[in-house]
Motif scaffolding. Sequence first.
Motif, PDB file in Angstrom:
ATOM      1  N   PHE A 238      24.798  47.366  89.225  1.00  0.00           N
ATOM      2  CA  PHE A 238      24.191  47.285  90.194  1.00  0.00           C
ATOM      3  C   PHE A 238      23.655  45.840  90.575  1.00  0.00           C
ATOM      4  CE2 PHE A 238      24.572  51.945  89.417  1.00  0.00           C
ATOM      5  CZ  PHE A 238      25.141  52.162  90.680  1.00  0.00           C
ATOM      6  N   PRO A 239      23.545  45.313  91.788  1.00  0.00           N
ATOM      7  CA  PRO A 239      23.030  44.142  92.106  1.00  0.00           C
ATOM      8  C   PRO A 239      21.599  44.172  91.935  1.00  0.00           C
ATOM      9  CG  PRO A 239      24.080  44.869  94.038  1.00  0.00           C
ATOM     10  CD  PRO A 239      24.638  45.979  92.990  1.00  0.00           C
ATOM     11  N   SER A 240      21.004  45.364  92.085  1.00  0.00           N
ATOM     12  CA  SER A 240      19.363  45.447  92.156  1.00  0.00           C
ATOM     13  C   SER A 240      19.091  46.814  91.737  1.00  0.00           C
ATOM     14  CB  SER A 240      19.067  45.308  93.611  1.00  0.00           C
ATOM     15  OG  SER A 240      19.225  46.195  94.441  1.00  0.00           O
ATOM     16  N   ALA A 241      17.866  46.939  91.204  1.00  0.00           N
ATOM     17  CA  ALA A 241      17.358  48.365  91.272  1.00  0.00           C
ATOM     18  C   ALA A 241      17.403  49.129  92.199  1.00  0.00           C
ATOM     19  CB  ALA A 241      15.927  48.403  90.546  1.00  0.00           C
ATOM     20  N   ASP A 242      17.067  48.838  93.329  1.00  0.00           N
ATOM     21  CA  ASP A 242      17.387  49.408  94.708  1.00  0.00           C
ATOM     22  C   ASP A 242      18.418  50.135  94.954  1.00  0.00           C
ATOM     23  OD1 ASP A 242      14.629  48.827  95.148  1.00  0.00           O
ATOM     24  OD2 ASP A 242      15.258  47.044  96.714  1.00  0.00           O
ATOM     25  N   HIS A 243      19.653  49.377  94.502  1.00  0.00           N
ATOM     26  CA  HIS A 243      20.878  49.745  94.923  1.00  0.00           C
ATOM     27  C   HIS A 243      20.982  50.918  93.899  1.00  0.00           C
ATOM     28  CE1 HIS A 243      21.777  45.980  97.005  1.00  0.00           C
ATOM     29  NE2 HIS A 243      22.814  46.655  97.448  1.00  0.00           N
ATOM     30  N   ALA A 244      20.810  50.734  92.542  1.00  0.00           N
ATOM     31  CA  ALA A 244      20.856  51.771  91.531  1.00  0.00           C
ATOM     32  C   ALA A 244      20.306  52.930  91.839  1.00  0.00           C
ATOM     33  CB  ALA A 244      20.440  51.146  90.371  1.00  0.00           C
ATOM     34  N   MET A 245      18.963  53.141  92.453  1.00  0.00           N
ATOM     35  CA  MET A 245      18.051  54.210  92.740  1.00  0.00           C
ATOM     36  C   MET A 245      18.801  54.789  93.869  1.00  0.00           C
ATOM     37  SD  MET A 245      15.763  55.970  91.985  1.00  0.00           S
ATOM     38  CE  MET A 245      14.766  54.912  90.755  1.00  0.00           C
ATOM     39  N   ALA A 246      19.267  53.991  94.816  1.00  0.00           N
ATOM     40  CA  ALA A 246      19.790  54.660  96.148  1.00  0.00           C
ATOM     41  C   ALA A 246      21.184  55.581  95.797  1.00  0.00           C
ATOM     42  CB  ALA A 246      20.212  53.875  96.949  1.00  0.00           C
ATOM     43  N   TRP A 247      21.905  54.904  94.617  1.00  0.00           N
ATOM     44  CA  TRP A 247      23.121  55.665  94.307  1.00  0.00           C
ATOM     45  C   TRP A 247      22.597  56.922  93.446  1.00  0.00           C
ATOM     46  CZ3 TRP A 247      24.560  56.256  89.009  1.00  0.00           C
ATOM     47  CH2 TRP A 247      25.892  56.713  88.789  1.00  0.00           C
ATOM     48  N   ALA A 248      21.493  56.807  92.534  1.00  0.00           N
ATOM     49  CA  ALA A 248      21.249  57.959  91.828  1.00  0.00           C
ATOM     50  C   ALA A 248      20.667  59.200  92.512  1.00  0.00           C
ATOM     51  CB  ALA A 248      20.039  57.564  90.698  1.00  0.00           C
TER      52      ALA A 248
ATOM     53  N   GLY B 100      19.614  57.653  84.059  1.00  0.00           N
ATOM     54  CA  GLY B 100      18.580  56.491  83.357  1.00  0.00           C
ATOM     55  C   GLY B 100      19.182  55.166  83.991  1.00  0.00           C
ATOM     56  N   ILE B 101      18.083  54.396  84.591  1.00  0.00           N
ATOM     57  CA  ILE B 101      18.466  53.044  85.303  1.00  0.00           C
ATOM     58  C   ILE B 101      17.390  52.037  84.204  1.00  0.00           C
ATOM     59  CG2 ILE B 101      17.944  51.716  87.266  1.00  0.00           C
ATOM     60  CD1 ILE B 101      18.064  54.078  88.847  1.00  0.00           C
ATOM     61  N   ASP B 102      18.227  51.022  83.716  1.00  0.00           N
ATOM     62  CA  ASP B 102      17.776  50.110  83.053  1.00  0.00           C
ATOM     63  C   ASP B 102      17.699  48.779  83.653  1.00  0.00           C
ATOM     64  OD1 ASP B 102      16.004  49.252  80.738  1.00  0.00           O
ATOM     65  OD2 ASP B 102      17.562  48.949  79.550  1.00  0.00           O
ATOM     66  N   ILE B 103      16.464  47.980  83.334  1.00  0.00           N
ATOM     67  CA  ILE B 103      16.495  46.507  84.247  1.00  0.00           C
ATOM     68  C   ILE B 103      16.607  45.563  83.122  1.00  0.00           C
ATOM     69  CG2 ILE B 103      15.436  44.741  85.624  1.00  0.00           C
ATOM     70  CD1 ILE B 103      14.332  47.375  87.121  1.00  0.00           C
ATOM     71  N   GLY B 104      17.309  44.405  83.020  1.00  0.00           N
ATOM     72  CA  GLY B 104      17.587  43.663  82.016  1.00  0.00           C
ATOM     73  C   GLY B 104      18.628  42.556  82.272  1.00  0.00           C
ATOM     74  N   GLU B 105      18.526  41.644  81.272  1.00  0.00           N
ATOM     75  CA  GLU B 105      19.665  40.386  81.192  1.00  0.00           C
ATOM     76  C   GLU B 105      20.896  41.143  80.670  1.00  0.00           C
ATOM     77  OE1 GLU B 105      19.674  37.470  82.631  1.00  0.00           O
ATOM     78  OE2 GLU B 105      17.583  38.004  83.236  1.00  0.00           O
ATOM     79  N   VAL B 106      22.010  40.808  81.309  1.00  0.00           N
ATOM     80  CA  VAL B 106      23.237  41.246  80.796  1.00  0.00           C
ATOM     81  C   VAL B 106      24.121  40.152  80.628  1.00  0.00           C
ATOM     82  CG1 VAL B 106      23.059  43.738  81.435  1.00  0.00           C
ATOM     83  CG2 VAL B 106      24.369  41.763  82.848  1.00  0.00           C
ATOM     84  N   ILE B 107      25.254  40.267  79.574  1.00  0.00           N
ATOM     85  CA  ILE B 107      26.098  39.116  79.422  1.00  0.00           C
ATOM     86  C   ILE B 107      27.612  39.851  80.119  1.00  0.00           C
ATOM     87  CG2 ILE B 107      27.473  38.064  77.756  1.00  0.00           C
ATOM     88  CD1 ILE B 107      24.994  38.448  75.731  1.00  0.00           C
ATOM     89  N   PRO B 108      27.883  39.343  80.956  1.00  0.00           N
ATOM     90  CA  PRO B 108      29.097  39.902  81.887  1.00  0.00           C
ATOM     91  C   PRO B 108      30.408  39.578  80.918  1.00  0.00           C
ATOM     92  CG  PRO B 108      28.611  37.863  82.917  1.00  0.00           C
ATOM     93  CD  PRO B 108      27.587  38.222  81.895  1.00  0.00           C
ATOM     94  N   GLY B 109      31.389  40.599  80.700  1.00  0.00           N
ATOM     95  CA  GLY B 109      32.413  40.463  80.216  1.00  0.00           C
ATOM     96  C   GLY B 109      33.681  40.713  81.431  1.00  0.00           C
ATOM     97  N   ASP B 110      34.747  40.771  81.050  1.00  0.00           N
ATOM     98  CA  ASP B 110      35.827  41.077  81.991  1.00  0.00           C
ATOM     99  C   ASP B 110      35.594  42.361  82.711  1.00  0.00           C
ATOM    100  OD1 ASP B 110      36.851  38.322  82.187  1.00  0.00           O
ATOM    101  OD2 ASP B 110      38.246  38.633  80.663  1.00  0.00           O
ATOM    102  N   ASP B 111      35.646  43.502  81.451  1.00  0.00           N
ATOM    103  CA  ASP B 111      35.839  44.730  81.604  1.00  0.00           C
ATOM    104  C   ASP B 111      34.608  45.534  81.437  1.00  0.00           C
ATOM    105  OD1 ASP B 111      38.381  44.623  82.714  1.00  0.00           O
ATOM    106  OD2 ASP B 111      39.284  44.801  80.787  1.00  0.00           O
ATOM    107  N   ASP B 112      33.579  44.790  80.630  1.00  0.00           N
ATOM    108  CA  ASP B 112      32.121  45.412  80.582  1.00  0.00           C
ATOM    109  C   ASP B 112      31.272  44.579  80.376  1.00  0.00           C
ATOM    110  OD1 ASP B 112      30.924  47.562  79.050  1.00  0.00           O
ATOM    111  OD2 ASP B 112      32.192  47.641  77.475  1.00  0.00           O
ATOM    112  N   ILE B 113      29.987  45.008  80.184  1.00  0.00           N
ATOM    113  CA  ILE B 113      28.684  44.255  80.054  1.00  0.00           C
ATOM    114  C   ILE B 113      28.172  44.336  78.790  1.00  0.00           C
ATOM    115  CG2 ILE B 113      28.586  43.842  82.353  1.00  0.00           C
ATOM    116  CD1 ILE B 113      26.331  46.255  82.131  1.00  0.00           C
TER     117      ILE B 113
END
Length: 80
Positions: free
Chosen positions: A27-37, A60-73
Motif C-alpha cells: 500500500f502507498p501508506s499505512a492509512d491505506h493499509a488500515m482502511a483496507w484491513a 498484520g500491517i508492517d511499515i518499513g523499507e522495501v526493495i521492489p521487484g517486478d512481481d514481488d517485494i
Amino acid sequence: NGTIRPLAQQHACRFLKSTGDGVAAEFPSADHAMAWAIAVQDAARAKDDPHGPPIAFRIGIDIGEVIPGDDDIYGGCVNI
C-alpha cells in the motif's frame, strides 16, 4: 479473493500474491493499509452466519523499507 482483491483495488493496493490463507500486498501508506484491513473485517462480519461463530481474521500491517521487484517485494519488513 472475491472480497479481498476488489477491496484492495479500492484502497490503492498493489496485490502481490495469496498463498493459502495468506496475502501479500503493498500500500502507498499505512492509512491505506488500515482502511483496507477494516473493510475486509467489515465484509467478513457482514457474511457471518448469525447462528454460528463469527469469522475472525488476523491482519498484520508492517511499515518499513522495501526493495521492489517486478512481481514481488523484498526487505526485512516483508516477512514479519
